[in-house]
Write an enzyme that holds these catalytic residues in place. Structure first.
Site, PDB file in Angstrom:
ATOM      1  CG  ASP A  14      -2.118   0.869   1.093  1.00  0.00           C
ATOM      2  OD1 ASP A  14      -2.315   1.447  -0.001  1.00  0.00           O
ATOM      3  OD2 ASP A  14      -2.867   0.996   2.072  1.00  0.00           O
ATOM      4  CG  ASN A  62      -7.536  -2.477  -6.279  1.00  0.00           C
ATOM      5  OD1 ASN A  62      -6.594  -3.233  -6.058  1.00  0.00           O
ATOM      6  ND2 ASN A  62      -7.898  -1.550  -5.388  1.00  0.00           N
TER       7      ASN A  62
HETATM    8  C1  FPP Z   1      -1.835   0.174  -3.394  1.00  0.00           C
HETATM    9  O1  FPP Z   1      -1.364   1.505  -3.398  1.00  0.00           O
HETATM   10  C2  FPP Z   1      -1.294  -0.562  -4.521  1.00  0.00           C
HETATM   11  C3  FPP Z   1      -2.030  -1.160  -5.502  1.00  0.00           C
HETATM   12  C4  FPP Z   1      -3.482  -1.148  -5.551  1.00  0.00           C
HETATM   13  C5  FPP Z   1      -1.373  -1.843  -6.629  1.00  0.00           C
HETATM   14  C6  FPP Z   1      -0.168  -2.654  -6.315  1.00  0.00           C
HETATM   15  C7  FPP Z   1       0.473  -3.004  -7.582  1.00  0.00           C
HETATM   16  C8  FPP Z   1       1.790  -2.998  -7.825  1.00  0.00           C
HETATM   17  C9  FPP Z   1       2.825  -2.694  -6.824  1.00  0.00           C
HETATM   18  C10 FPP Z   1       2.241  -3.257  -9.194  1.00  0.00           C
HETATM   19  C11 FPP Z   1       2.441  -4.551  -9.776  1.00  0.00           C
HETATM   20  C12 FPP Z   1       2.618  -5.792  -9.028  1.00  0.00           C
HETATM   21  C13 FPP Z   1       3.074  -6.949  -9.597  1.00  0.00           C
HETATM   22  C14 FPP Z   1       3.107  -8.183  -8.785  1.00  0.00           C
HETATM   23  C15 FPP Z   1       3.513  -7.054 -10.986  1.00  0.00           C
HETATM   24  P1  FPP Z   1      -2.415   2.685  -3.580  1.00  0.00           P
HETATM   25  O2  FPP Z   1      -2.477   3.034  -5.018  1.00  0.00           O
HETATM   26  O3  FPP Z   1      -3.723   2.302  -2.978  1.00  0.00           O
HETATM   27  O4  FPP Z   1      -1.735   3.809  -2.759  1.00  0.00           O
HETATM   28  P2  FPP Z   1      -2.464   4.995  -1.967  1.00  0.00           P
HETATM   29  O5  FPP Z   1      -3.239   4.330  -0.852  1.00  0.00           O
HETATM   30  O6  FPP Z   1      -1.308   5.793  -1.469  1.00  0.00           O
HETATM   31  O7  FPP Z   1      -3.325   5.717  -2.926  1.00  0.00           O
END
Ligand code: FPP
Length: 229
Positions: A14, A62
């Site tokens: 996250d 998501n």
């Molecule tokens: C949460 O941060 C992250 C995600 C929803 C996506 C995670 C995906 C990756 C790290 C990329 C690819 C992974 C692989 C295995 C290829 P957020 O966007 O919710 O952050 P925020 O809470 O700060 O908005």
């Protein structure tokens, strides 16, 4: 006291969006930086001899994000899984996926299938990407399959477990969540019954091997009682 084992490490990655915002960058750049952290941490898990690492990459919820961000994430899965496959094969990492994969774009499904197929004989670390994963969806799917052909003698923990996405994978021993949020967010709902949790304020793109080692040290100092005295 239960001997301390760390077979399965699970991570809620996250803080990509906030990491990008803190640097004045678009959110998608946070996900790009998140991919670099994925590479570092999977490699570290392998070096530390952890048999299973699962990462929560995309939840069933998501899809409700802005279309551009969802497309950006799907693009990253395509790019990452294609371009990294050869490298992961060299490192003998077995790739697996958990989630409602049937709902993903067909080309991504094909990439996932190929990654699983090409790495299926590796016996080292298993890297599980949870993609279009939701614990409630996983349980509902399992329950519906059980209703369609009820097991003799009724449903038990064992018969339900058999219907989960990856029934052979042990429950997570340690679940890490980055970015200071203190939630499970529909991750490994059944499997996390006795997991230990570790929270850090660091955003996912700032998470390094040393942070993982610190989390593991903290975990190793805990006593796991599984409801016993
Ligand atoms: C949460 O941060 C992250 C995600 C929803 C996506 C995670 C995906 C990756 C790290 C990329 C690819 C992974 C692989 C295995 C290829 P957020 O966007 O919710 O952050 P925020 O809470 O700060 O908005």
């Amino acid at each position: 006291m239960e001997k301390k084992k760390l077979e399965h490490l699970a991570i809620v990655m996250d803080g990509n969006g906030r990491w990008a915002k803190s640097k004045g960058l678009p959110r998608v750049m946070g996900h790009h930086a998140g991919v670099k952290a994925v590479e570092r941490v999977v490699r570290a898990a392998k070096e530390l001899g952890i048999p299973y690492i699962s990462l929560y990459a995309f939840s069933t919820e998501n899809w409700n994000r802005p279309k551009g961000e969802v497309m950006g994430l799907m693009g990253l899965f395509r790019y990452y899984l294609r371009s990294k496959l050869a490298e992961l094969c060299r490192e003998e990492v077995r790739m697996r996926f958990a989630g409602d994969l049937a709902a993903l774009p067909p080309d991504i499904r094909e990439i996932l299938r190929e990654a699983e197929e090409k790495t299926k004989d590796y016996s080292g670390t298993q890297f599980i990407t949870c993609i279009n994963y939701g614990g409630r969806r996983e349980l509902l799917d399992a329950i519906n399959r059980l209703l369609a052909s009820p097991p003799e003698g009724g449903v038990t923990e064992e018969t339900l477990r058999r219907e989960l996405y990856l029934p052979d994978v042990p429950d997570p021993d340690l679940i890490i969540r980055t970015s200071g949020e203190l939630r499970l967010s529909n991750f490994w709902l059944w499997q996390s019954a006795y997991s230990e949790y570790y929270f850090t304020n660091k955003y996912w793109p700032d998470f390094y091997k040393e942070d993982l080692e610190e989390a593991i040290k903290d975990y190793c100092e805990r006593e796991r009682r599984y409801g016993k005295a």
